[in-house]
Design a protein around this motif. Structure first.
Motif, PDB file in Angstrom:
ATOM      1  N   ASN A  66      -3.658 -11.998  24.934  1.00 22.47           N
ATOM      2  CA  ASN A  66      -4.545 -13.139  24.679  1.00 22.47           C
ATOM      3  C   ASN A  66      -4.656 -14.067  25.886  1.00 22.47           C
ATOM      4  N   LYS A  68      -6.299 -15.207  29.042  1.00 23.25           N
ATOM      5  CA  LYS A  68      -7.577 -15.060  29.719  1.00 23.25           C
ATOM      6  C   LYS A  68      -7.404 -14.831  31.220  1.00 23.25           C
ATOM      7  N   GLU A  71      -7.087 -11.210  31.872  1.00 26.68           N
ATOM      8  CA  GLU A  71      -8.391 -10.552  31.802  1.00 26.68           C
ATOM      9  C   GLU A  71      -9.169 -10.755  33.108  1.00 26.68           C
ATOM     10  N   SER A 100     -11.314  -6.873  26.031  1.00 22.98           N
ATOM     11  CA  SER A 100     -12.191  -7.860  26.653  1.00 22.98           C
ATOM     12  C   SER A 100     -13.520  -7.255  27.090  1.00 22.98           C
TER      13      SER A 100
END
Length: 382
Positions: A66, A68, A71, A100
């Protein structure tokens, strides 16, 4: 001078290695933002530390899924990943690991840079399979269309892969992303020449909709393919078979019938005369049931006249007799359909039509139909 030229490649190699090691050291020591900056700075060094970074990202995903910033790091690393020996396997792993959309889009964009040449090689299979499987699953779930879906469709359309063809056709058949149907159709049309056997199998064993779509993409390029008339006969045969139970006849079945007939007529495929005559018998029933429009039925009448099978005159004369009886009984008869039959009989010049054309003059037809019957009588070969 010569020594300098000979040494230069080795100097550059070791320079790149040193720079990459420096970037990798920064990568190891830094936080997520530092790691991302290290990756970006190493980009011009033949992909720099992209491979090491992506290995880190995939290993860390289960703990930081989770996050970001992870990602972002993965996406930036994918962007600079060069087309090396492990390119397909590495990007397939990244694509399958990350949920993602940003990361998946980065993978698709990078792979697309090397299309279509690289995508025909065996090395491309893992990442193409990963993208195909995702697109298939997304269509099955009726996911809302995104830009990523469009990018994946465009990419797979450049791949001469059976898996890619199956995926795109399944999405086209399901009609889940209407905004991408034109792109799906274009991609499948471009692949149709490579996958002729696939198309034949779909026409022979698919649902009515699949048969119609397969035939549509087979003729999409209108390139004069030698196999298209034979495919049209197969399609028309299948459509006739599917129409044996009128309760199950769909608009797809009708469209397949008319499309196949159109190809047969345009190619003047006289080998299909018997099929066309057989279809005319069926089309009369479909027309009475309201399954065929006036325009569609008239195209069938014109096909019989155009291909001129041996019994065309007898066949159309018999149908004019049906129209005459209906008119005599006060039933509504389409003037356009009557004109099509009469004009066809006039062109054929078969004397078998004499009595039926003569009777038209004494029935309650519109004046233009009666005039056409007189003209057709004058053209008969008595």
């Amino acid at each position: 001078m010569w020594k300098k030229l000979l040494v230069s490649p080795f100097v550059l190699f070791f320079a790149n290695l040193v720079f990459s090691n420096d970037y990798y050291a920064d990568f190891l020591k830094g936080n997520m933002q530092d790691k991302t900056e290290a990756v970006k700075k190493s980009a011009d060094k033949n992909g720099g530390i992209a491979l090491q970074s992506l290995e880190f990202c995939c290993q860390s995903y289960q703990f930081l899924k989770n996050d970001k910033s992870l990602e972002t790091l993965a996406a930036e690393s994918v962007k600079i990943m060069p087309n090396t020996e492990n390119f397909s396997n590495v990007l397939a792993n990244v694509f399958n690991t990350f949920d993602s959309e940003m990361v998946k889009t980065a993978v698709v964009d990078n792979v697309s840079k090397y299309a279509p040449k690289m995508l025909s090689e065996n090395a491309s299979k893992p990442v193409i399979s990963a993208i195909s499987d995702f697109l298939t699953a997304s269509a099955a779930k009726n996911d809302k269309a995104t830009i990523l879906h469009g990018k994946m469709i465009a990419l797979l359309g450049k791949v001469s892969s059976e898996n890619a063809f199956d995926t795109l056709f399944a999405c086209y058949d399901k009609n889940v992303w209407k905004e991408y149907n034109p792109l799906l159709e274009t991609s499948l049309v471009n692949m149709s020449a490579v996958f002729k056997d696939k198309i034949k199998d779909l026409i022979a064993g698919g649902t009515p909709r699949q048969k119609m779509l397969a035939f549509k993409i087979a003729g999409g390029k209108n390139d004069g393919s030698a196999y298209l008339p034979e495919l049209a006969i197969s399609a028309l045969t299948e459509a006739i078979y599917d129409a044996e139970d009128f309760s199950k006849v769909s608009s797809d079945t009708i469209l397949l019938q008319i499309s196949a007939l159109d190809v047969i007529v345009k190619r003047n495929w006289t080998a299909a005369c018997d099929f066309v005559t057989r279809f005319f018998s069926l089309s009369q029933q479909e027309y009475r049931e309201g399954l065929l429009s006036d325009t569609q039925f008239i195209s069938v009448i014109n096909a019989v006249e155009s291909l001129s099978p041996l019994d065309a005159g007898t066949t159309l004369s018999a149908y004019l007799n049906v129209l005459n009886r209906d008119t005599e009984m006060g039933k509504t008869v389409s003037a356009d359909v009557a004109l099509a039959v009469i004009n066809a009989l006039g062109s054929l010049g078969d004397k078998a039509a004499f009595d039926y054309l003569f009777n038209v003059q004494h029935l309650n037809y519109p004046e233009n139909v009666i005039v056409a019957a007189r003209d057709a009588l004058a053209r008969l070969k008595l």
